[in-house]
Design a protein around this motif. Structure first.
Motif, mmCIF file in Angstrom:
data_model
loop_
_atom_site.group_PDB
_atom_site.id
_atom_site.type_symbol
_atom_site.label_atom_id
_atom_site.label_comp_id
_atom_site.label_asym_id
_atom_site.label_seq_id
_atom_site.Cartn_x
_atom_site.Cartn_y
_atom_site.Cartn_z
ATOM 1 N N GLU A 1 24.628 71.318 67.025
ATOM 2 C CA GLU A 1 25.559 70.189 66.959
ATOM 3 C C GLU A 1 25.409 69.300 68.199
ATOM 4 O OE1 GLU A 1 30.359 69.503 67.307
ATOM 5 O OE2 GLU A 1 29.647 71.185 66.059
ATOM 6 N N GLY A 2 25.227 69.927 69.365
ATOM 7 C CA GLY A 2 25.053 69.143 70.585
ATOM 8 C C GLY A 2 23.806 68.281 70.532
ATOM 9 N N CYS A 3 22.727 68.812 69.934
ATOM 10 C CA CYS A 3 21.495 68.026 69.784
ATOM 11 C C CYS A 3 21.740 66.821 68.880
ATOM 12 C CB CYS A 3 20.381 68.898 69.202
ATOM 13 S SG CYS A 3 19.773 70.190 70.301
ATOM 14 N N GLU B 1 33.523 59.187 58.618
ATOM 15 C CA GLU B 1 33.345 59.181 60.067
ATOM 16 C C GLU B 1 32.340 60.266 60.465
ATOM 17 O OE1 GLU B 1 34.395 57.090 62.163
ATOM 18 O OE2 GLU B 1 35.905 56.013 60.977
ATOM 19 N N PRO B 2 31.479 59.984 61.459
ATOM 20 C CA PRO B 2 30.494 60.992 61.901
ATOM 21 C C PRO B 2 31.130 62.312 62.315
ATOM 22 C CG PRO B 2 29.966 58.845 62.830
ATOM 23 C CD PRO B 2 31.312 58.709 62.174
ATOM 24 N N GLU B 3 32.318 62.253 62.965
ATOM 25 C CA GLU B 3 32.958 63.466 63.474
ATOM 26 C C GLU B 3 33.228 64.478 62.368
ATOM 27 O OE1 GLU B 3 33.824 65.724 66.601
ATOM 28 O OE2 GLU B 3 33.180 63.631 66.717
ATOM 29 N N GLN B 4 33.513 63.984 61.155
ATOM 30 C CA GLN B 4 33.801 64.890 60.049
ATOM 31 C C GLN B 4 32.557 65.674 59.619
ATOM 32 O OE1 GLN B 4 35.578 61.415 57.827
ATOM 33 N NE2 GLN B 4 36.948 63.031 57.096
ATOM 34 N N VAL B 5 31.394 65.091 59.837
ATOM 35 C CA VAL B 5 30.149 65.742 59.431
ATOM 36 C C VAL B 5 29.953 67.053 60.186
ATOM 37 C CG1 VAL B 5 27.624 65.551 59.446
ATOM 38 C CG2 VAL B 5 29.027 63.595 58.753
ATOM 39 N N TYR B 6 30.194 67.027 61.486
ATOM 40 C CA TYR B 6 29.925 68.198 62.318
ATOM 41 C C TYR B 6 30.757 69.408 61.895
ATOM 42 C CZ TYR B 6 27.985 64.437 65.134
ATOM 43 O OH TYR B 6 27.272 63.339 65.549
ATOM 44 N N SER C 1 33.760 53.107 59.606
ATOM 45 C CA SER C 1 32.467 52.653 59.105
ATOM 46 C C SER C 1 32.521 52.481 57.601
ATOM 47 C CB SER C 1 31.381 53.679 59.460
ATOM 48 O OG SER C 1 30.185 53.382 58.765
ATOM 49 N N HIS C 2 31.815 51.467 57.097
ATOM 50 C CA HIS C 2 31.710 51.273 55.652
ATOM 51 C C HIS C 2 30.732 52.274 55.050
ATOM 52 C CE1 HIS C 2 34.207 47.759 55.660
ATOM 53 N NE2 HIS C 2 33.478 47.216 56.622
ATOM 54 N N ASN C 3 29.924 52.906 55.900
ATOM 55 C CA ASN C 3 28.973 53.897 55.428
ATOM 56 C C ASN C 3 29.729 55.180 55.090
ATOM 57 O OD1 ASN C 3 27.108 56.276 55.846
ATOM 58 N ND2 ASN C 3 25.635 54.600 55.980
ATOM 59 N N ARG C 4 29.343 55.846 54.024
ATOM 60 C CA ARG C 4 29.997 57.100 53.668
ATOM 61 C C ARG C 4 28.974 58.043 53.050
ATOM 62 N NH1 ARG C 4 33.534 56.196 48.101
ATOM 63 N NH2 ARG C 4 31.766 55.618 46.756
ATOM 64 N N ALA D 1 25.978 56.575 64.716
ATOM 65 C CA ALA D 1 27.054 55.606 64.504
ATOM 66 C C ALA D 1 27.689 55.728 63.128
ATOM 67 C CB ALA D 1 26.519 54.186 64.696
ATOM 68 N N THR D 2 27.006 56.371 62.192
ATOM 69 C CA THR D 2 27.503 56.478 60.823
ATOM 70 C C THR D 2 27.464 57.933 60.381
ATOM 71 O OG1 THR D 2 25.320 56.194 59.824
ATOM 72 C CG2 THR D 2 26.587 54.184 60.297
ATOM 73 N N PRO D 3 28.246 58.281 59.371
ATOM 74 C CA PRO D 3 28.205 59.661 58.874
ATOM 75 C C PRO D 3 26.848 60.051 58.303
ATOM 76 C CG PRO D 3 29.583 58.278 57.478
ATOM 77 C CD PRO D 3 29.297 57.488 58.704
ATOM 78 N N SER D 4 26.156 59.117 57.680
ATOM 79 C CA SER D 4 24.834 59.448 57.133
ATOM 80 C C SER D 4 23.849 59.750 58.261
ATOM 81 C CB SER D 4 24.297 58.314 56.259
ATOM 82 O OG SER D 4 24.127 57.127 57.009
#
Length: 316
Positions: free
Chosen positions: A41-43, A15-20, A2-5, A50-53
């Motif tokens: 996290e499950g919620c 990437e969203p996965e890194q946020v968790y 994603s271009h979003n960061r 779709a984005t980390p933000s």
């Protein structure tokens, strides 16, 4: 990719996965958060950000929603916590303190997550944006008078004590159901002409008791000087109000005994009296910014010290 960061803990996340794995709220070491982190996290994952933000916004919204529920001694079961009524209470209570942009983001996330993590909660059709569930209709004078009769007909001392505490504190002072369980005898104080109760919890405040129930509440406090006025309540008990109500007996001819509806009745009674709006909001423990904006335009009285007596509906 994603271009979003987003920048999280001094690391750029793409990437969203890194946020968790990296997200840590300031209360991340609290026992309740450690215990429920996987659920939180499950919620957040339930809406597939779709984005980390978006993932970060979801984690923040759910984490602070859980913290608010813990502070209010609410059930953390998904069907209870993500019930529309509970979410709307959170929106009108906690989110009212945030900036409009942050409040809108949190609200949007919780309303998207709610239908995904519950099966029985009445989320569908989804509520329209910027709408709020209506307050429950107040009881009539005849109905509240009937509750006085029902109180005396309760089958046990325990039931009479619970019924009296809920009636006097919700109808007499506008407390929320969970707040009732936090009131002890030492929170009830007699003044010159009125009785007040100190409300603990996330919305600490002193509220004058309506004169119809002031003497009864004071006598209840004298009769039960130790522990909560409703009787023994386990610390961090979930869904306290519902468990207390199971002990009560309400006849078929009476409407249901609902603390939220008693609170609404109290609101109507004080608003129909000669009470400043700012005093009502403070006593109710709400952050009604849209209403508070009207306060500077309200007529200021020469005798603001008499506000407690007005809230109590008159002198004893």
């Amino acid at each position: 990719m994603s271009h979003n960061r987003v920048l999280l803990r001094r690391v750029w996340i793409y990437e969203p996965e890194q946020v968790y794995s990296l997200y840590r709220p300031r209360f991340h070491e609290k026992g309740w958060f450690v215990a429920h982190r996987r659920t939180i996290e499950g919620c957040a994952r339930s809406i597939n950000p779709a984005t980390p933000s978006a993932a970060l916004n979801a984690m923040v919204a759910v984490s602070y929603f859980f913290r608010w529920a813990v502070e209010n001694h609410l059930s953390l079961e998904m069907e209870d916590l993500f019930h529309p009524d509970t979410v709307e209470w959170y929106i009108s209570d906690y989110l009212a303190r945030l900036s409009p942009l942050r409040a809108t983001t949190h609200r949007s996330m919780l309303r998207r997550i709610g239908p995904e993590v519950t099966r029985r909660a009445p989320w569908r059709p989804k509520p329209e944006a910027f709408t709020r569930l209506k307050l429950k209709a107040p009881y009539s004078v005849r109905q509240t008078t009937g509750f006085d009769r029902i109180l005396e007909d309760q089958p046990t001392e325990k039931a009479r004590r619970i019924f009296a505490a809920i009636l006097y504190l919700c109808l007499g002072a506008g407390l929320r159901g969970p707040e009732v369980a936090l009131v002890h005898a030492h929170h009830v104080t007699r003044h010159d002409g009125y009785v007040s109760v100190r409300v603990e919890g996330p919305k600490p405040r002193d509220v004058p008791i309506r004169h119809e129930y002031a003497q009864q509440l004071f006598e209840l406090a004298l009769a039960y000087p130790e522990g909560p006025l409703v009787g023994h309540v386990r610390e961090n008990e979930k869904d306290i109000t519902s468990k207390l109500k199971r002990c009560l007996k309400v006849p078929d001819w009476s409407p249901s005994f609902v603390p939220a509806r008693l609170r609404t009745t109290w609101m109507v009674n004080v608003l129909n009296g000669d009470v400043r709006l700012s005093a009502v909001l403070e006593a109710a423990g709400v952050e009604g910014h849209s209403l508070r904006d009207l306060v500077p335009h309200l007529t200021e009285r020469d005798d603001p010290d008499d506000e407690a007596m007005r809230l109590a509906g008159g002198s004893l």
